[in-house]
Design a protein around this motif. Structure first.
Motif, mmCIF file in Angstrom:
data_model
loop_
_atom_site.group_PDB
_atom_site.id
_atom_site.type_symbol
_atom_site.label_atom_id
_atom_site.label_comp_id
_atom_site.label_asym_id
_atom_site.label_seq_id
_atom_site.Cartn_x
_atom_site.Cartn_y
_atom_site.Cartn_z
ATOM 1 N N CYS A 1 43.786 35.457 43.936
ATOM 2 C CA CYS A 1 42.752 34.729 43.198
ATOM 3 C C CYS A 1 41.508 34.525 44.051
ATOM 4 C CB CYS A 1 43.306 33.380 42.737
ATOM 5 S SG CYS A 1 44.581 33.473 41.458
ATOM 6 N N GLY B 1 39.458 37.663 44.331
ATOM 7 C CA GLY B 1 38.953 38.194 43.076
ATOM 8 C C GLY B 1 39.778 39.316 42.494
ATOM 9 N N THR C 1 42.574 39.028 40.916
ATOM 10 C CA THR C 1 42.982 38.524 39.610
ATOM 11 C C THR C 1 42.560 37.068 39.517
ATOM 12 O OG1 THR C 1 44.862 38.303 38.091
ATOM 13 C CG2 THR C 1 45.259 37.787 40.415
ATOM 14 N N ASP C 2 42.928 36.421 38.435
ATOM 15 C CA ASP C 2 42.630 34.993 38.286
ATOM 16 C C ASP C 2 43.783 34.322 37.572
ATOM 17 O OD1 ASP C 2 42.252 35.358 35.419
ATOM 18 O OD2 ASP C 2 40.280 36.165 35.908
ATOM 19 N N GLY D 1 44.117 28.659 40.764
ATOM 20 C CA GLY D 1 42.974 28.389 39.911
ATOM 21 C C GLY D 1 41.848 27.688 40.625
ATOM 22 N N SER E 1 39.612 30.593 42.969
ATOM 23 C CA SER E 1 39.120 31.836 42.381
ATOM 24 C C SER E 1 37.859 32.274 43.107
ATOM 25 C CB SER E 1 38.811 31.633 40.888
ATOM 26 O OG SER E 1 37.751 30.711 40.727
ATOM 27 N N LYS E 2 37.568 33.535 42.996
ATOM 28 C CA LYS E 2 36.406 34.092 43.710
ATOM 29 C C LYS E 2 35.107 33.420 43.263
ATOM 30 C CE LYS E 2 34.373 38.542 44.994
ATOM 31 N NZ LYS E 2 34.610 38.379 46.405
ATOM 32 N N ASN E 3 35.035 33.063 41.997
ATOM 33 C CA ASN E 3 33.813 32.428 41.501
ATOM 34 C C ASN E 3 33.612 31.040 42.089
ATOM 35 O OD1 ASN E 3 33.220 34.611 39.851
ATOM 36 N ND2 ASN E 3 34.379 33.792 38.107
#
Length: 251
Positions: free
Chosen positions: A177, A180, A182-183, A232, A235-237
């Motif tokens: 996660c 990036g 997956t998420d 969660g 995550s990359k974001n």
């Protein structure tokens, strides 16, 4: 010339870190080697408890009574020294990490070590008694169960490693996660396939009985759910905007 000097200094530091890690394993080994036979007896207890009356373990090789406890002590020394070994890894890579990476890597090193230990403990205290009871109960009539000490050691070390790695599922999910790959939302959508997968893995890693397969599959499923929840937050974001322009230099 400066680049060459930097390279040499990094290689020297890497050598020192490796030597410290090896010395830590050696130090633990020297403390435990006197108790090598007792440690092997403790490792063999789950099997010895279910062997038929008057049955015992055997040594089919002349040197097995010496090398099997010696090998166990060496492997155990490495397992015990893992926290210090990982600290040396951390100390080497930390100067080149961003601050946000530091905040993630150190907790992951600690939690991965604890999860590996938890997997080994689960194998010893839960799986071994059930598995060995099953193996000894299905022996054909007239066959005396007498396991070679070296074969037994190799078998349990493989199970220790398999269960230790299996318990690293949350760490793997968090890393996927965070990078990036997956998420959490995608992983939740794949939950039915994961459930089938953990039961297949449980079937492959444990004896062919429903109880021990389930005892591995259920913890793996629960660890997957934990990894999805924690992943969660990584995550990359969530962390891409926090990266700094230059790696952190503080420890």
């Amino acid at each position: 010339m400066t680049d060459a000097n930097n390279l040499i200094s990094h290689l020297v530091e890497l050598r020192n870190r490796i030597l410290r890690a090896l010395l830590s394993v050696l130090a633990v080994f020297l403390c435990l080697v006197y108790f090598a036979e007792d440690l092997y007896h403790y490792l063999a207890s789950p099997l010895m408890a279910v062997l038929p009356e008057n049955a015992s373990m055997i040594a089919t090789d002349v040197a097995s009574p010496f090398f099997a406890p010696f090998k166990l002590t060496l492997v155990l020394s490495f397992f015990i020294a893992i926290p210090y070994v990982l600290y040396q890894v951390w100390a080497f890579i930390a100067p080149g990490l961003y601050k946000t990476e530091k905040k993630l890597v150190m907790p992951l090193l600690v939690s991965s070590t604890l999860l590996f230990y938890a997997g080994m403990a689960f194998a010893y205290f839960v799986v071994f008694p059930l598995a060995f009871a099953f193996f000894t109960s299905v022996a054909p009539s007239g066959v005396t169960v007498s396991t070679d000490i070296s074969s037994y050691l190799d078998f349990v070390l493989k199970l220790f490693f398999a269960f230790g790695v299996s318990f690293e599922i949350p760490i793997a999910i968090i890393l996927m996660c965070w990078t990036g790959v997956t998420d959490a939302k995608s992983l939740r959508a794949k939950r039915p396939f994961v459930i089938v997968g953990v039961f297949v893995i449980g079937m492959l890693l444990t004896p062919p009985d429903v109880i021990s397969q389930t005892l591995l599959a259920l913890p793996m499923w629960l660890l997957f759910e934990v990894g999805v929840i924690v992943g969660g937050f990584y995550s990359k974001n969530n962390h891409s905007d926090e990266q700094e322009d230059n790696p952190a230099t503080d420890n």
